[in-house]
Design a protein around this motif. Structure first.
Motif, PDB file in Angstrom:
ATOM      1  N   LEU A  18       0.826  -1.211   0.000  1.00  0.00           N
ATOM      2  CA  LEU A  18       0.000   0.000   0.000  1.00  0.00           C
ATOM      3  C   LEU A  18       0.861   1.263   0.000  1.00  0.00           C
ATOM      4  O   LEU A  18       0.629   2.196  -0.784  1.00  0.00           O
ATOM      5  CB  LEU A  18      -0.929   0.005   1.222  1.00  0.00           C
ATOM      6  N   LEU A  19       1.851   1.302   0.884  1.00  0.00           N
ATOM      7  CA  LEU A  19       2.699   2.486   0.989  1.00  0.00           C
ATOM      8  C   LEU A  19       3.507   2.708  -0.286  1.00  0.00           C
ATOM      9  O   LEU A  19       3.628   3.838  -0.772  1.00  0.00           O
ATOM     10  CB  LEU A  19       3.628   2.354   2.195  1.00  0.00           C
ATOM     11  N   ALA A  20       4.049   1.630  -0.837  1.00  0.00           N
ATOM     12  CA  ALA A  20       4.834   1.766  -2.068  1.00  0.00           C
ATOM     13  C   ALA A  20       3.956   2.225  -3.229  1.00  0.00           C
ATOM     14  O   ALA A  20       4.369   3.058  -4.045  1.00  0.00           O
ATOM     15  CB  ALA A  20       5.512   0.440  -2.398  1.00  0.00           C
ATOM     16  N   ASN A  21       2.749   1.707  -3.313  1.00  0.00           N
ATOM     17  CA  ASN A  21       1.845   2.106  -4.389  1.00  0.00           C
ATOM     18  C   ASN A  21       1.388   3.554  -4.262  1.00  0.00           C
ATOM     19  O   ASN A  21       0.963   4.171  -5.247  1.00  0.00           O
ATOM     20  CB  ASN A  21       0.626   1.179  -4.432  1.00  0.00           C
ATOM     21  N   GLU A  22       1.495   4.104  -3.049  1.00  0.00           N
ATOM     22  CA  GLU A  22       1.188   5.523  -2.834  1.00  0.00           C
ATOM     23  C   GLU A  22       2.397   6.408  -3.132  1.00  0.00           C
ATOM     24  O   GLU A  22       2.319   7.623  -2.990  1.00  0.00           O
ATOM     25  CB  GLU A  22       0.737   5.743  -1.391  1.00  0.00           C
ATOM     26  N   GLY A  23       3.526   5.798  -3.486  1.00  0.00           N
ATOM     27  CA  GLY A  23       4.698   6.563  -3.867  1.00  0.00           C
ATOM     28  C   GLY A  23       5.787   6.666  -2.822  1.00  0.00           C
ATOM     29  O   GLY A  23       6.813   7.310  -3.048  1.00  0.00           O
ATOM     30  N   HIS A  24       5.591   6.033  -1.679  1.00  0.00           N
ATOM     31  CA  HIS A  24       6.587   6.085  -0.615  1.00  0.00           C
ATOM     32  C   HIS A  24       7.674   5.032  -0.840  1.00  0.00           C
ATOM     33  O   HIS A  24       7.444   4.008  -1.492  1.00  0.00           O
ATOM     34  CB  HIS A  24       5.915   5.872   0.741  1.00  0.00           C
ATOM     35  N   GLN A  25       8.862   5.284  -0.296  1.00  0.00           N
ATOM     36  CA  GLN A  25       9.947   4.317  -0.334  1.00  0.00           C
ATOM     37  C   GLN A  25       9.854   3.438   0.916  1.00  0.00           C
ATOM     38  O   GLN A  25       9.743   3.953   2.032  1.00  0.00           O
ATOM     39  CB  GLN A  25      11.298   5.024  -0.364  1.00  0.00           C
ATOM     40  N   VAL A  26       9.907   2.130   0.739  1.00  0.00           N
ATOM     41  CA  VAL A  26       9.676   1.194   1.832  1.00  0.00           C
ATOM     42  C   VAL A  26      10.854   0.231   1.974  1.00  0.00           C
ATOM     43  O   VAL A  26      11.291  -0.377   0.985  1.00  0.00           O
ATOM     44  CB  VAL A  26       8.383   0.379   1.597  1.00  0.00           C
ATOM     45  N   LEU A  27      11.349   0.099   3.201  1.00  0.00           N
ATOM     46  CA  LEU A  27      12.274  -0.976   3.545  1.00  0.00           C
ATOM     47  C   LEU A  27      11.455  -2.005   4.310  1.00  0.00           C
ATOM     48  O   LEU A  27      11.047  -1.764   5.449  1.00  0.00           O
ATOM     49  CB  LEU A  27      13.439  -0.469   4.395  1.00  0.00           C
ATOM     50  N   ALA A  28      11.156  -3.113   3.653  1.00  0.00           N
ATOM     51  CA  ALA A  28      10.275  -4.146   4.210  1.00  0.00           C
ATOM     52  C   ALA A  28      11.128  -5.284   4.752  1.00  0.00           C
ATOM     53  O   ALA A  28      11.804  -5.986   3.993  1.00  0.00           O
ATOM     54  CB  ALA A  28       9.327  -4.656   3.128  1.00  0.00           C
ATOM     55  N   LEU A  29      11.096  -5.468   6.067  1.00  0.00           N
ATOM     56  CA  LEU A  29      11.997  -6.393   6.736  1.00  0.00           C
ATOM     57  C   LEU A  29      11.265  -7.615   7.291  1.00  0.00           C
ATOM     58  O   LEU A  29      10.174  -7.480   7.869  1.00  0.00           O
ATOM     59  CB  LEU A  29      12.712  -5.684   7.885  1.00  0.00           C
ATOM     60  N   SER A  30      11.870  -8.782   7.130  1.00  0.00           N
ATOM     61  CA  SER A  30      11.363 -10.009   7.744  1.00  0.00           C
ATOM     62  C   SER A  30      12.431 -11.074   7.616  1.00  0.00           C
ATOM     63  O   SER A  30      13.342 -10.965   6.779  1.00  0.00           O
ATOM     64  CB  SER A  30      10.059 -10.473   7.078  1.00  0.00           C
ATOM     65  N   ARG A  31      12.338 -12.102   8.449  1.00  0.00           N
ATOM     66  CA  ARG A  31      13.313 -13.188   8.367  1.00  0.00           C
ATOM     67  C   ARG A  31      13.243 -13.876   7.005  1.00  0.00           C
ATOM     68  O   ARG A  31      14.260 -14.214   6.418  1.00  0.00           O
ATOM     69  CB  ARG A  31      13.087 -14.189   9.496  1.00  0.00           C
TER      70      ARG A  31
END
Length: 226
Positions: free
Chosen positions: A20-33
């Motif tokens: 959602l955030l990326a599609n709104e134009g924001h830069q996202v660092l998405a973290l998970s194992r």
């Protein structure tokens, strides 16, 4: 557009929130194992790598990313969580430690790591649970999980006070039941009234604007009484 770090992005709310955030134009660092689901998105505004919130080496990797790619972080969303559903008499010290390493110690460690790169108007948002709210209905079997969620609510209040002059703002959202894989694993067959995507939309809006109106607050986000 904001630079946003989100934990717990391999599935459920975190995965939907990153998209959602990326599609709104924001830069996202998405973290998970497990970074496979994020890598499979191949989204130009979503970055990710394998990240264990209980490991110091993962914190070093976050710092390297920020320095090389962004220099500044606007929003940090603590969404990663661990849930163990066991009778208290069967919940070992190791169980408690495992839950607290993710839900409390990891939140504190990542916050401490990212704070030097956050601006005064930034927002640190912790996703907690109605089970951690004093006076809410409690469920047997969640002694480790719910007590850890209560701990991060208090941590949110303390950090808001400590950083109230320089910023950023600190808030928490205490969620009720949301239909996620983690809920299904803990309570097989239970049907929550809210989907992961619905909750992700609410969290996105609050993460982007909530610091304007709130600091040191825990908002209860529940259409039921979990």
């Amino acid at each position: 557009m904001a630079n946003v770090i989100i934990t717990g992005c391999s599935r459920g709310i975190g995965h939907e929130l990153a998209k959602l955030l990326a599609n709104e134009g924001h830069q996202v660092l998405a973290l998970s194992r497990n970074d496979g689901p994020i890598q499979e998105l191949k989204h130009e505004r979503i970055h990710g790598f394998s990240f264990d919130i209980s490991e110091g080496s993962s914190m070093d990797a976050v710092v390297r990313f920020i320095k090389e790619k962004w220099q500044q972080v606007d929003i940090l969303i603590h969404n990663a969580g661990m849930l163990i559903n066991k009778p208290f008499a069967e919940t070992t010290t190791e169980d408690f430690e495992a839950v607290y390493r993710v839900n409390v110690f990891g939140v504190a460690a990542l916050t401490r790591t990212v704070l030097p790169y956050m601006r005064s108007g930034g927002h640190v948002l912790t996703i907690t649970s109605m089970g951690g709210v004093q006076g809410s209905a409690k469920f047997p079997g969640l002694s480790a999980y719910s007590s850890s969620k209560g701990a991060v609510i208090t941590l949110t209040e303390l950090l808001a006070e400590e950083y109230k002059e320089a910023g950023p703002s600190f808030n928490a959202l205490a969620l009720g039941a949301v239909q996620t894989e983690m809920l299904e694993e803990a309570f097989p067959g239970y049907q929550a009234p809210v989907s992961a995507l619905q909750m992700a939309r609410y969290i996105m809006d609050f993460a982007l604007t909530g610091q304007t109106f709130y600091n040191g607050k825990t908002l209860q986000v529940s259409s039921s009484t979990p």
